[in-house]
Design an enzyme around this catalytic site. Sequence first.
Site, short mmCIF file in Angstrom:
data_model
loop_
_atom_site.label_atom_id
_atom_site.label_comp_id
_atom_site.label_asym_id
_atom_site.label_seq_id
_atom_site.Cartn_x
_atom_site.Cartn_y
_atom_site.Cartn_z
N VAL A 11 -8.14 -54.76 38.45
CA VAL A 11 -8.90 -55.78 39.18
C VAL A 11 -9.26 -56.96 38.28
CG1 VAL A 11 -11.11 -56.21 40.35
CG2 VAL A 11 -9.78 -54.18 40.90
N THR A 122 -16.46 -52.02 42.57
CA THR A 122 -16.95 -51.46 43.83
C THR A 122 -18.28 -50.75 43.59
OG1 THR A 122 -14.67 -51.19 44.54
CG2 THR A 122 -16.33 -49.92 45.75
N ARG A 157 -4.40 -53.88 46.47
CA ARG A 157 -3.77 -52.56 46.36
C ARG A 157 -2.98 -52.51 45.05
NH1 ARG A 157 -0.05 -53.46 51.23
NH2 ARG A 157 -0.20 -55.47 50.20
N GLU A 158 -3.09 -51.39 44.33
CA GLU A 158 -2.27 -51.27 43.12
C GLU A 158 -0.81 -51.30 43.52
OE1 GLU A 158 -3.45 -47.99 40.61
OE2 GLU A 158 -5.53 -48.65 40.67
N LYS A 207 -16.60 -53.20 51.79
CA LYS A 207 -15.61 -52.54 50.92
C LYS A 207 -15.52 -51.04 51.24
CE LYS A 207 -12.85 -51.68 47.57
NZ LYS A 207 -11.45 -51.99 47.68
N CYS A 268 -9.54 -45.28 43.68
CA CYS A 268 -10.57 -45.78 44.59
C CYS A 268 -11.00 -44.83 45.71
CB CYS A 268 -10.11 -47.11 45.17
SG CYS A 268 -9.95 -48.36 43.89
N LYS A 326 0.80 -42.82 43.98
CA LYS A 326 1.58 -43.38 45.08
C LYS A 326 2.83 -44.04 44.49
CE LYS A 326 -0.43 -47.99 45.46
NZ LYS A 326 -1.02 -48.99 46.32
N1 LIG Z 1 -7.75 -50.28 41.09
C1 LIG Z 1 -7.87 -50.72 42.33
O1 LIG Z 1 -6.92 -50.68 43.15
C2 LIG Z 1 -9.16 -51.35 42.79
C3 LIG Z 1 -9.17 -52.09 43.99
C4 LIG Z 1 -10.37 -52.66 44.40
C5 LIG Z 1 -11.54 -52.44 43.68
N2 LIG Z 1 -11.51 -51.68 42.55
C6 LIG Z 1 -12.76 -51.50 41.80
O2 LIG Z 1 -12.77 -52.40 40.70
C7 LIG Z 1 -13.39 -51.78 39.56
C8 LIG Z 1 -12.41 -51.76 38.41
O3 LIG Z 1 -11.27 -50.99 38.78
P1 LIG Z 1 -9.93 -51.01 37.90
O4 LIG Z 1 -8.94 -50.14 38.60
O5 LIG Z 1 -9.58 -52.41 37.57
O6 LIG Z 1 -10.46 -50.26 36.59
P2 LIG Z 1 -9.74 -50.11 35.19
O7 LIG Z 1 -10.18 -48.79 34.64
O8 LIG Z 1 -8.28 -50.39 35.32
O9 LIG Z 1 -10.39 -51.29 34.31
C9 LIG Z 1 -11.72 -51.32 33.90
C10 LIG Z 1 -11.75 -52.01 32.55
O10 LIG Z 1 -13.11 -52.27 32.20
C11 LIG Z 1 -13.23 -52.14 30.79
N3 LIG Z 1 -14.65 -52.04 30.43
C12 LIG Z 1 -15.50 -50.99 30.60
N4 LIG Z 1 -16.74 -51.32 30.16
C13 LIG Z 1 -16.69 -52.59 29.72
C14 LIG Z 1 -17.64 -53.49 29.18
N5 LIG Z 1 -18.92 -53.14 29.00
N6 LIG Z 1 -17.24 -54.71 28.81
C15 LIG Z 1 -15.96 -55.10 28.98
N7 LIG Z 1 -15.00 -54.29 29.51
C16 LIG Z 1 -15.36 -53.05 29.89
C17 LIG Z 1 -12.38 -50.93 30.48
O11 LIG Z 1 -12.02 -50.86 29.11
C18 LIG Z 1 -11.18 -51.17 31.40
O12 LIG Z 1 -10.16 -51.91 30.75
C19 LIG Z 1 -13.83 -50.40 40.03
O13 LIG Z 1 -15.16 -50.49 40.49
C20 LIG Z 1 -12.91 -50.11 41.19
O14 LIG Z 1 -13.45 -49.21 42.12
C21 LIG Z 1 -10.34 -51.14 42.07
#
Ligand SMILES: NC(=O)c1ccc[n+]([C@@H]2O[C@H](COP(=O)([O-])OP(=O)(O)OC[C@H]3O[C@@H](n4cnc5c(N)ncnc54)[C@H](O)[C@@H]3O)[C@@H](O)[C@H]2O)c1
Length: 414
Positions: A11, A122, A157-158, A207, A268, A326
């Site tokens: 994200v 989220t 979506r990933e 969401k 998610c 997936k």
């Molecule tokens: N992956 C998805 O498809 C998706 C879709 C919509 C929403 N989300 C939401 O978005 C959020 C992130 O998801 P994601 O899949 O991108 O996660 P991710 O694990 O891929 O990335 C999170 C990143 O945050 C970094 N991080 C953690 N603490 C930190 C800090 N204090 N300072 C700076 N960086 C920090 C981590 O090192 C990591 O690189 C979640 O809440 C998730 O539910 C994800």
Amino acid sequence: MVVTVFGLGFVGLTTAVGFADKGMTVYGVDVDKNRIDILKDGRIPFHEPGLKEALERNLGKHFFLQEDTETVVAESDCVYYCVGTPYGKGGEADLTYLYRALDTTLAACNDDKYRVLVTKSTIPPSTTAEKIIPYIEAKGYLVGRQIGVANNPEFLREGSCWEDFIHADRIVMGVSDERTKQVLMELYAGFDIPKFCVSLNTGEFIKYLSNTLLATMISYANEMAQLADTIGGIDIAQAFRILHMDKRWGGSSMSSYVYPGCGYGGYCLPKDTNAIYAMGKEKGMDAQILKNVIAVNEARSDYMAMRIEEVMEIGGCIGILGLSFKPGSDDVRDTPAAKVISRLVADGYTNIVAYDPLAMEAFEQHYHLPIVYMVSVEEVLERAEKVVILTAWKEFADIATRTEKAIIDCRYML
Ligand SMILES: NC(=O)c1ccc[n+]([C@@H]2O[C@H](COP(=O)([O-])OP(=O)(O)OC[C@H]3O[C@@H](n4cnc5c(N)ncnc54)[C@H](O)[C@@H]3O)[C@@H](O)[C@H]2O)c1
């Protein structure tokens, strides 16, 4: 407009590069130094079509990877939080990473510049109003006067992160005051996408409405498939494909969620369904549909393992096709494949070989399961006595024409 993005995962990286591509100056911050090094090299730490090209276009021009958070926060008009919000102990969303990123931000806000802090991670409804705002105010800042606070949930979506961000269906902004709303509307001015400024709780709720509906459709399909198995004589794949011919679906890809498989997985749907259920309980409601959506999903991988065990002798070689949660993704977080394989191993089935087009390295690092990784589908077909499909990759679609061996199709794709 200058934006700092905390967290450069699926994200955060997409958001940061997306804003940069629209001409904003964006600073990216992540606590994972390895991730920063990969990005500095112009590489992407996961599989996401289109994102590498967008990074290359913007790195060093509009998008900068920064270690000195204090300077970049000081310079920013908006600070975005895209850090993980994983499962807490009781299923609730764990906000630890979010609070840490907020601490870093607030430590750098020493002047009277108005900055808007936006959570894109989220977070369950009421989190901004009841947890984040009091957290910031307890540190001596006046929300709405010195600092604006908002949420801006992400629906990407990933596997199609870039496309889903740049051409999103809607932009939802949960805001509490007019000034914050104006800053966010200016930020998104270059996006020709319907924009909705709603209350803080509504923004967060939308969401969960989206993710829990998807989870519910998947659990419904899985329960119906199991019911069909129990009754017998039913071609499950055919039944669901004919269901999708109903004109009321309008050819929508939403129908793909009403299709059986190994249960929902990924980062998610599992954690978000649990988090909103936990939030309901905290607020005094035991949500019955959500409770059963979760229960059906948890039982699904055991059911699939049982189907495999019914036709396999202990000691025989099981060939697994697919490990990611997936197709089109190398993400293995909460992947049903890990649950099915763990169950098989626990039941004594330790002769397992596996292949996945993208996710083998991530799976091996994440799960440490006693399986042997193969370099191709052919190798799996040679070694295994029976073949099990756990992820519906397109390249497995013609598998029945490539082997005489029995195939257990846990994705109903053949
Ligand atoms: N992956 C998805 O498809 C998706 C879709 C919509 C929403 N989300 C939401 O978005 C959020 C992130 O998801 P994601 O899949 O991108 O996660 P991710 O694990 O891929 O990335 C999170 C990143 O945050 C970094 N991080 C953690 N603490 C930190 C800090 N204090 N300072 C700076 N960086 C920090 C981590 O090192 C990591 O690189 C979640 O809440 C998730 O539910 C994800």
